[in-house]
Motif scaffolding. Structure first.
Motif, PDB file in Angstrom:
ATOM      1  N   SER A  74       0.945  -1.158   0.057  1.00 26.13           N
ATOM      2  CA  SER A  74       0.132  -0.044   0.037  1.00 26.13           C
ATOM      3  C   SER A  74       0.691   1.341   0.088  1.00 26.13           C
ATOM      4  O   SER A  74       2.162   1.125   0.079  1.00 26.13           O
ATOM      5  N   ALA A  75       0.393   2.338  -0.092  1.00 26.99           N
ATOM      6  CA  ALA A  75       1.008   3.697  -0.307  1.00 26.99           C
ATOM      7  C   ALA A  75       1.434   3.881   1.391  1.00 26.99           C
ATOM      8  O   ALA A  75       2.515   4.587   1.401  1.00 26.99           O
ATOM      9  N   PHE A  76       0.736   3.503   2.423  1.00 25.01           N
ATOM     10  CA  PHE A  76       1.392   3.578   3.548  1.00 25.01           C
ATOM     11  C   PHE A  76       2.487   2.754   3.871  1.00 25.01           C
ATOM     12  O   PHE A  76       3.508   3.386   4.707  1.00 25.01           O
ATOM     13  N   GLY A  77       2.429   1.800   3.449  1.00 26.80           N
ATOM     14  CA  GLY A  77       3.727   0.758   3.491  1.00 26.80           C
ATOM     15  C   GLY A  77       4.998   1.569   2.649  1.00 26.80           C
ATOM     16  O   GLY A  77       6.100   1.535   3.431  1.00 26.80           O
ATOM     17  N   GLY A  78       4.761   2.316   1.717  1.00 27.09           N
ATOM     18  CA  GLY A  78       5.852   2.810   0.985  1.00 27.09           C
ATOM     19  C   GLY A  78       6.343   4.016   1.972  1.00 27.09           C
ATOM     20  O   GLY A  78       7.482   4.264   1.728  1.00 27.09           O
ATOM     21  N   ARG A  79       5.427   4.826   2.397  1.00 29.37           N
ATOM     22  CA  ARG A  79       5.863   5.871   3.392  1.00 29.37           C
ATOM     23  C   ARG A  79       6.516   5.438   4.645  1.00 29.37           C
ATOM     24  O   ARG A  79       7.477   5.853   5.145  1.00 29.37           O
ATOM     25  N   VAL A  80       6.070   4.222   5.204  1.00 27.85           N
ATOM     26  CA  VAL A  80       6.899   3.583   6.252  1.00 27.85           C
ATOM     27  C   VAL A  80       8.208   3.110   5.835  1.00 27.85           C
ATOM     28  O   VAL A  80       9.103   3.357   6.555  1.00 27.85           O
ATOM     29  N   ARG A  81       8.396   2.479   4.705  1.00 25.39           N
ATOM     30  CA  ARG A  81       9.581   2.305   4.154  1.00 25.39           C
ATOM     31  C   ARG A  81      10.543   3.729   4.270  1.00 25.39           C
ATOM     32  O   ARG A  81      11.813   3.509   4.364  1.00 25.39           O
ATOM     33  N   ALA A  82      10.229   4.724   3.555  1.00 28.78           N
ATOM     34  CA  ALA A  82      10.650   5.895   3.502  1.00 28.78           C
ATOM     35  C   ALA A  82      11.096   6.615   4.823  1.00 28.78           C
ATOM     36  O   ALA A  82      12.095   6.876   4.934  1.00 28.78           O
ATOM     37  N   CYS A  83      10.309   6.312   5.771  1.00 22.54           N
ATOM     38  CA  CYS A  83      10.711   6.565   7.267  1.00 22.54           C
ATOM     39  C   CYS A  83      11.657   5.769   7.697  1.00 22.54           C
ATOM     40  O   CYS A  83      12.714   6.249   8.533  1.00 22.54           O
ATOM     41  N   ARG A  84      11.937   4.491   7.449  1.00 24.81           N
ATOM     42  CA  ARG A  84      12.773   3.551   7.799  1.00 24.81           C
ATOM     43  C   ARG A  84      13.871   3.835   7.283  1.00 24.81           C
ATOM     44  O   ARG A  84      15.193   3.924   7.787  1.00 24.81           O
ATOM     45  N   ASP A  85      14.196   4.138   5.811  1.00 21.92           N
ATOM     46  CA  ASP A  85      15.425   4.521   5.167  1.00 21.92           C
ATOM     47  C   ASP A  85      15.984   5.715   5.561  1.00 21.92           C
ATOM     48  O   ASP A  85      17.307   5.754   5.867  1.00 21.92           O
ATOM     49  N   ASP A  86      15.305   6.856   5.688  1.00 22.40           N
ATOM     50  CA  ASP A  86      15.811   8.107   5.986  1.00 22.40           C
ATOM     51  C   ASP A  86      14.754   8.984   6.620  1.00 22.40           C
ATOM     52  O   ASP A  86      13.837   9.497   5.965  1.00 22.40           O
ATOM     53  N   GLU A  87      14.564   9.122   8.041  1.00 22.60           N
ATOM     54  CA  GLU A  87      13.530  10.037   8.495  1.00 22.60           C
ATOM     55  C   GLU A  87      13.642  11.269   8.300  1.00 22.60           C
ATOM     56  O   GLU A  87      12.632  12.086   8.071  1.00 22.60           O
ATOM     57  N   LEU A 124      14.752  12.785   5.391  1.00 21.99           N
ATOM     58  CA  LEU A 124      14.315  13.085   4.015  1.00 21.99           C
ATOM     59  C   LEU A 124      12.742  12.874   4.130  1.00 21.99           C
ATOM     60  O   LEU A 124      11.808  13.460   3.373  1.00 21.99           O
ATOM     61  N   ALA A 125      12.121  11.806   4.836  1.00 22.72           N
ATOM     62  CA  ALA A 125      10.737  11.597   4.928  1.00 22.72           C
ATOM     63  C   ALA A 125      10.144  12.971   5.605  1.00 22.72           C
ATOM     64  O   ALA A 125       8.928  13.176   4.874  1.00 22.72           O
ATOM     65  N   ARG A 126      10.616  13.532   6.684  1.00 24.30           N
ATOM     66  CA  ARG A 126       9.861  14.642   7.144  1.00 24.30           C
ATOM     67  C   ARG A 126       9.920  15.815   6.165  1.00 24.30           C
ATOM     68  O   ARG A 126       9.300  16.590   5.963  1.00 24.30           O
ATOM     69  N   SER A 127      11.089  15.855   5.456  1.00 25.79           N
ATOM     70  CA  SER A 127      11.133  16.758   4.326  1.00 25.79           C
ATOM     71  C   SER A 127      10.235  16.740   2.980  1.00 25.79           C
ATOM     72  O   SER A 127       9.803  17.655   2.596  1.00 25.79           O
ATOM     73  N   LEU A 128       9.625  15.557   3.090  1.00 19.85           N
ATOM     74  CA  LEU A 128       8.696  15.323   1.885  1.00 19.85           C
ATOM     75  C   LEU A 128       7.280  15.405   2.677  1.00 19.85           C
ATOM     76  O   LEU A 128       6.298  15.325   1.893  1.00 19.85           O
ATOM     77  N   GLY A 129       6.989  16.059   3.934  1.00 23.83           N
ATOM     78  CA  GLY A 129       5.843  16.279   4.438  1.00 23.83           C
ATOM     79  C   GLY A 129       5.122  14.974   4.947  1.00 23.83           C
ATOM     80  O   GLY A 129       4.028  14.684   5.344  1.00 23.83           O
ATOM     81  N   ILE A 130       5.848  13.899   5.484  1.00 26.84           N
ATOM     82  CA  ILE A 130       5.431  12.726   6.032  1.00 26.84           C
ATOM     83  C   ILE A 130       5.555  12.624   7.603  1.00 26.84           C
ATOM     84  O   ILE A 130       6.589  13.208   8.026  1.00 26.84           O
TER      85      ILE A 130
END
Length: 207
Positions: free
Chosen positions: A38-51, A53-59
Motif C-alpha cells: 500500500s501507499a502507507f507501506g511505501g511511506r513507512v519504508r521511506a521513514c525507515r530508510d531516512d527519517e 528525508l521523509a520529514r522533508s517530503l511532508g510525511i
C-alpha cells in the motif's frame, strides 16, 4: 483452555487448534502483504530508510510509526492468546532469554526479505530438536548457537532470501554489450599561410 466452539467448529483437539493457528498465520501474512504493497507501506519504508528525508517530503514520521506499532501490537496480542491456548498456562520461564534463540534462528534461517521466510525458518526451528535428537538442553542450545552463527555468516539473507536474490538476478536480462567505438580519424587539412605582419611606424620612418 481451548477457545469456545464457533458453530460446528470445535477447537478442543490438537488438530483443530493447529488449523486455528494456521488460519491466523495466513491472516497475519496477508495483512503484512497488504500493508507492504500500500501507499502507507511505501511511506513507512521511506521513514525507515531516512527519517529526515521523509520529514522533508511532508510525511508525519511519528504518526506512521505509531500506526505501525498498533498493527504489530494487535498481531502480537493475538499470537500471545494463541500461545496460551497451546501451552495451557503462562509462566515467566516461557520468556527467558534462551527461549528467544529459536526465534532468532527461525528468522535467520528463513530470511526476512521474502514474507514466507520466517514461516519456513519457524518450521525448521520447530523440528530441529527432533533432528538433533539430544536430550540435553544445554547441548541443544549450543547447537542452536552454532547454526545461528553459520547462518549469519554463510546465508545472511536466509534460505528463501538468498534464493529470491538468485532468482531475481537470473530473471534480469543481461546488459547489452556496448558498441566498440572506433577512433575518430582526423584528416590532415593544410593550414592557410600566415599573413605578413604589418610594418611598424619606426621602420616606415627609417625607410
Amino acid at each position: 483452555g481451548a477457545p469456545g466452539d464457533i458453530g460446528p467448529i470445535s477447537f478442543q483437539g490438537l488438530d483443530s487448534q493447529y488449523y486455528l493457528f494456521l488460519f491466523f498465520l495466513f491472516v497475519a501474512m496477508g495483512l503484512y502483504r497488504l500493508v507492504a504493497r500500500s501507499a502507507f507501506g511505501g511511506r513507512v519504508r521511506a521513514c525507515r530508510d531516512d527519517e529526515q528525508l521523509a520529514r522533508s517530503l511532508g510525511i508525519n514520521v511519528v504518526l506512521h510509526q505509531l500506526i505501525l506499532f498498533e498493527i504489530t501490537a494487535v498481531i502480537v496480542g493475538v499470537a500471545g492468546a494463541l500461545l496460551l491456548v497451546n501451552q495451557q498456562a503462562i509462566t515467566p520461564g516461557l520468556f527467558a532469554a534462551f527461549q528467544f534463540i529459536p526465534i532468532y534462528l527461525a528468522i535467520m534461517l528463513g530470511g526476512f526479505i521474502v514474507i514466507a521466510g520466517p514461516a519456513l525458518g519457524a518450521w525448521i526451528a520447530q523440528f530441529l530438536p527432533v533432528w538433533i535428537g539430544s536430550a540435553d538442553p544445554n547441548l541443544s542450545l549450543l547447537i542452536y548457537g552454532a547454526i545461528l552463527v553459520v547462518a549469519m555468516l554463510v546465508l545472511p539473507k536466509g534460505l528463501l532470501g538468498t534464493l529470491w536474490v538468485w532468482v531475481t538476478k537470473g530473471a534480469k536480462p543481461p546488459p547489452a554489450p556496448e558498441a566498440a567505438q572506433e577512433p575518430e580519424v582526423v584528416a590532415d587539412v593544410p593550414l592557410p599561410p600566415a599573413a605578413p605582419a604589418p610594418a611598424s611606424p619606426v621602420s616606415r620612418r627609417n625607410g
